[in-house]
Enzyme design. Structure first.
Site, mmCIF file in Angstrom:
data_model
loop_
_atom_site.group_PDB
_atom_site.id
_atom_site.type_symbol
_atom_site.label_atom_id
_atom_site.label_comp_id
_atom_site.label_asym_id
_atom_site.label_seq_id
_atom_site.Cartn_x
_atom_site.Cartn_y
_atom_site.Cartn_z
ATOM 1 N N SER A 1 12.589 -54.400 -20.683
ATOM 2 C CA SER A 1 11.917 -53.488 -19.753
ATOM 3 C C SER A 1 11.668 -54.045 -18.362
ATOM 4 C CB SER A 1 10.584 -53.012 -20.346
ATOM 5 O OG SER A 1 10.818 -52.133 -21.419
ATOM 6 N N SER B 1 10.981 -49.920 -19.434
ATOM 7 C CA SER B 1 9.843 -49.074 -19.120
ATOM 8 C C SER B 1 9.260 -49.320 -17.727
ATOM 9 C CB SER B 1 8.749 -49.311 -20.164
ATOM 10 O OG SER B 1 8.252 -50.653 -20.074
ATOM 11 N N LYS C 1 2.258 -52.794 -12.436
ATOM 12 C CA LYS C 1 2.590 -51.861 -13.510
ATOM 13 C C LYS C 1 1.314 -51.348 -14.163
ATOM 14 C CE LYS C 1 5.469 -51.459 -17.690
ATOM 15 N NZ LYS C 1 6.426 -52.143 -18.591
#
Length: 493
Positions: A183, A159, A78
């Site tokens: 998330s 997210s 990420k």
């Protein structure tokens, strides 16, 4: 089975048996990224040359029989984790030019164990969102499609949407995410894969771009519950550079997946029956209860009375902390800079140009609740309610070993749906936020499909630092559900 369709565990065995090389495995995923990433937009930055160098190093270590537990395993990272020498954007224009001179502690642990980094995965800007449409680098598309409607582009959740889409689309064997209010678990549910949020403090936050410091926690996505267990064991561990990192031994999570659930008491929180929840979610929850009962678990009704305040409390605490954390992006020290007539003008122009609408909204909310005259009325009161939410979980776990709930109130929705109403978007996290507020571990497991052929997840919540039981229950659900559906958009090797 193609190389991109392997589980992480199967790939690990194949590499050690020399059935294929780490370079071959990495190249297969890089080719898949080249073919599908223009559509999915799961990666912001692809680390092609660096990945091949790491794969060659893994092959050499495997040949010497000195390989780490993740040697040659290709992962997506990420783009919130700082990676030395590779830009880290946090999905924002303001960090577009930022190249960290250091490596985050979690990615350092993964590299120590021999992992290969394919690239930096897309995300909602500064991890603020539940759809992955707030990224400055464009929205991520979910590899799943509605039955009979291939035109609608579905969101992957957020997210950590790029991390989830990369694994579901066969563009990585596993990935890292961060979970502040859901998330990891929400995109895992939307993309039909397992995703684990460990206890707050289990993984170091050092080198992860901060959103809400008292909530942010790193965790893994993968194809199976066991694969997540393998990844978390490498990611976790005490870090003296992070004052919130807890000094506890890291258990063998992989072994916990085979432990079974016979004799465990599983709590069913009555407050998770929310008004308007689709019948499909209720039916899936009932199937999950039946599956656990059939393998020897005892179901117990429990109450978490302050659950109804979880979302409101979260959207005071998280924006307040984001307002404080994002004050550092001023155009002076690092990242983007817009020229101004004086220092104040430079600040204003840089932040106006660098931050997207959702980030600005949360900064404004956070600054308001921290302002003189409102701190006691909002932020201080929210922290008191947060303590009551934790008390609810503590009392429930005195009676049960884990909790079972739905992960999300719906399946993935299309880009453009729900987008005009921020409050409706925030409701995506209604089932995941309470565990984040309490700092306890939670995992989403794919357990079925809705009427449109889209995945739905069940959530297992555990006691603080008892990820082993969460993995044991999640693995039992995975075996019972036997979820074998695959998204339409995926790499074929």
């Amino acid at each position: 089975m193609t190389l991109t369709d392997l589980t992480l565990g199967a790939a690990r065995e194949g590499l050690r048996a020399r059935e294929f090389t780490a370079r071959e495995l990495t190249l297969a995923h890089l080719r898949a990224i080249e073919a599908l990433n223009p559509r999915l937009n799961a990666y912001i930055t692809v680390m092609h040359d660096r990945a091949l160098d790491q794969a060659d190093a893994a092959d050499a270590a495997l040949a010497r029989r000195e390989a780490g537990p993740l040697a040659g395993i290709p992962l997506a990272i990420k783009d919130l984790f700082c990676t030395e020498g590779t830009r880290t954007t946090a999905g924002s224009r303001i960090l577009g030019p930022f190249v960290p001179p250091y490596e985050s502690s979690v990615t350092t642990n993964l590299l120590r164990d021999g992992a290969v980094f394919l690239g930096k995965a897309n995300l909602d800007e500064f991890a603020m969102g539940s759809s992955n449409i707030t990224s400055a680098y464009g929205p991520v598309e979910n590899p799943w499609q509605r039955a009979g409607d291939t035109e609608a582009k579905l969101v992957p959740g957020g997210s950590s949407g790029g991390s989830a889409a990369a694994v579901a689309g066969r563009l990585a064997l596993g990935s890292t995410g961060t979970d502040t209010g859901g998330s990891i678990r929400q995109p895992a549910s939307f993309c039909g894969i397992p995703g684990m949020k460990p206890t707050y403090g289990r993984c170091s936050r050092w080198g992860i771009v901060a959103f809400a410091s008292s909530l942010d926690q790193a965790g893994p996505f993968a194809r199976t519950v066991e694969d997540c267990a393998i990844l978390l064991r490498s990611m976790a561990g005490h870090d003296p550079k992070d004052s919130t990192s807890v000094d506890r031994p890291v258990p063998d999570y992989e072994a916990a997946c085979r432990r079974g659930v016979k004799g465990l008491r599983i709590g069913i929180p009555r407050e998770y029956h929310v008004d308007g929840m689709p019948a499909e979610i209720e039916a899936l929850w009932e199937r999950g209860k039946a599956w656990l009962r059939e393998v020897g678990a005892e179901l117990v009704d429990v109450s978490l009375p302050h659950t109804k305040y979880g979302l409101a409390t979260y959207y005071i605490v998280a924006p307040a902390e984001c307002s404080s954390n994002l004050a550092r992006y001023d155009g002076v020290r690092f990242g983007m800079r817009e020229n101004g007539e004086d220092l104040r003008d430079l600040y204003e122009r840089t932040r106006a140009a660098g931050f997207g609408a959702e980030v600005k909204r949360r900064i404004l909310i956070g600054t308001y609740v921290l302002s003189a005259g409102y701190y006691d009325a909002y932020y201080l009161r929210a922290q008191k309610v947060r303590a009551l939410i934790l008390k609810d979980f503590t009392e429930a776990f005195a009676r049960v070993d884990a909790l079972l709930t739905p992960t999300t109130p719906s399946a993935a929705f299309a880009q453009g749906e729900n987008m005009d109403d921020p409050v409706k978007m925030y409701l995506n996290d209604v089932f995941t936020v309470p565990a984040s507020m309490a700092g306890v571990p939670g995992m989403s497991v794919p357990a079925g499909l809705d009427a449109q052929g889209l995945p739905l997840g069940l959530q297992v919540i555990g006691r603080p630092f008892d990820e082993e039981t969460v993995f044991a229950v999640s693995a039992a659900l995975e075996r019972a559900a036997d979820f074998s559906a695959r998204p339409a958009l995926r790499a074929e090797g």
